[in-house]
Design a protein around this motif. Structure first.
Motif, PDB file in Angstrom:
ATOM      1  N   VAL A  76       0.793  -1.302  -0.238  1.00  0.00           N
ATOM      2  CA  VAL A  76       0.208  -0.296  -0.308  1.00  0.00           C
ATOM      3  C   VAL A  76       1.032   1.236   0.250  1.00  0.00           C
ATOM      4  N   ALA A  77       1.512   1.110   0.383  1.00  0.00           N
ATOM      5  CA  ALA A  77       2.770   2.282   1.153  1.00  0.00           C
ATOM      6  C   ALA A  77       3.524   2.577  -0.634  1.00  0.00           C
ATOM      7  N   SER A  78       3.891   1.828  -1.360  1.00  0.00           N
ATOM      8  CA  SER A  78       4.391   1.757  -2.314  1.00  0.00           C
ATOM      9  C   SER A  78       3.290   2.066  -3.625  1.00  0.00           C
ATOM     10  N   LEU A  79       2.102   2.453  -3.436  1.00  0.00           N
ATOM     11  CA  LEU A  79       1.247   2.781  -4.253  1.00  0.00           C
ATOM     12  C   LEU A  79       0.960   3.898  -4.932  1.00  0.00           C
ATOM     13  N   GLU A  80       1.540   5.132  -3.939  1.00  0.00           N
ATOM     14  CA  GLU A  80       2.068   5.922  -4.489  1.00  0.00           C
ATOM     15  C   GLU A  80       3.741   6.268  -5.157  1.00  0.00           C
ATOM     16  N   SER A  81       4.230   5.373  -4.869  1.00  0.00           N
ATOM     17  CA  SER A  81       5.793   6.021  -5.031  1.00  0.00           C
ATOM     18  C   SER A  81       6.048   5.307  -7.092  1.00  0.00           C
ATOM     19  N   ASP A  82       7.302   5.525  -7.677  1.00  0.00           N
ATOM     20  CA  ASP A  82       6.891   5.485  -9.195  1.00  0.00           C
ATOM     21  C   ASP A  82       7.246   3.698  -9.262  1.00  0.00           C
ATOM     22  N   LYS A  83       7.792   2.905  -8.418  1.00  0.00           N
ATOM     23  CA  LYS A  83       7.717   1.820  -9.305  1.00  0.00           C
ATOM     24  C   LYS A  83       7.002   1.033  -8.026  1.00  0.00           C
ATOM     25  N   PRO A  84       5.497   0.779  -7.841  1.00  0.00           N
ATOM     26  CA  PRO A  84       4.576   0.316  -6.989  1.00  0.00           C
ATOM     27  C   PRO A  84       5.283  -1.425  -6.376  1.00  0.00           C
ATOM     28  N   LEU A  85       5.753  -1.692  -5.597  1.00  0.00           N
ATOM     29  CA  LEU A  85       5.767  -3.248  -5.264  1.00  0.00           C
ATOM     30  C   LEU A  85       4.387  -4.213  -6.313  1.00  0.00           C
ATOM     31  N   PRO A  86       4.336  -4.997  -6.294  1.00  0.00           N
ATOM     32  CA  PRO A  86       3.381  -6.131  -6.961  1.00  0.00           C
ATOM     33  C   PRO A  86       3.001  -6.334  -5.777  1.00  0.00           C
ATOM     34  N   VAL A  87       1.618  -6.886  -6.091  1.00  0.00           N
ATOM     35  CA  VAL A  87       0.653  -7.131  -4.934  1.00  0.00           C
ATOM     36  C   VAL A  87       0.923  -8.398  -4.612  1.00  0.00           C
ATOM     37  N   PRO A  88       1.111  -8.070  -2.798  1.00  0.00           N
ATOM     38  CA  PRO A  88       1.918  -9.520  -2.031  1.00  0.00           C
ATOM     39  C   PRO A  88       0.616 -11.111  -2.270  1.00  0.00           C
ATOM     40  N   ALA A  89       1.494 -12.159  -2.504  1.00  0.00           N
ATOM     41  CA  ALA A  89       0.477 -12.968  -2.575  1.00  0.00           C
ATOM     42  C   ALA A  89       0.503 -13.603  -0.776  1.00  0.00           C
ATOM     43  N   CYS A  90      -0.810 -14.677  -1.044  1.00  0.00           N
ATOM     44  CA  CYS A  90      -1.125 -15.591  -0.039  1.00  0.00           C
ATOM     45  C   CYS A  90       0.137 -16.640   0.924  1.00  0.00           C
ATOM     46  N   GLY A  91       0.232 -16.896   1.684  1.00  0.00           N
ATOM     47  CA  GLY A  91       1.779 -17.506   1.757  1.00  0.00           C
ATOM     48  C   GLY A  91       1.190 -18.484   2.836  1.00  0.00           C
TER      49      GLY A  91
END
Length: 91
Positions: A76-91
């Motif tokens: 969520v924090a990365s969504l406002e960045s230029d390179k958002p993280l991939p959606v976390p996977a179930c684990g």
């Protein structure tokens, strides 16, 4: 007149709500009973769906299908960045 497959309910409702039901019934050219029945049907269906979803969610937790909260927060924090993280996977 009630039919054999129906039952009468009595409920005390605040006057402003009763007035809204009366206005709605008048506008839709339906009875107050029809309005209340429609509202009650919608509410019951919504609550049944909420219950089903809760049970599904609990089954996912029991089966270990969860996502780490810290991973979600980082995503969520990365969504406002230029390179958002991939959606976390179930684990």
């Amino acid at each position: 007149m009630a039919s054999p497959d129906t039952r009468v309910f009595t409920a005390h409702v605040p006057i402003p709500l009763a007035e809204q039901v009366d206005e709605l019934a008048s506008r839709l050219e339906r009875s107050r009973g029809w309005i209340v029945k429609q509202a009650l049907c919608a509410f019951v269906e919504q609550e049944q769906q909420r219950h089903r979803l809760t049970l599904d969610g609990l089954a996912d937790v029991d089966a270990g299908r969860t996502v780490d909260q810290l991973a979600v927060e980082a995503w969520v924090a990365s969504l406002e960045s230029d390179k958002p993280l991939p959606v976390p996977a179930c684990g």
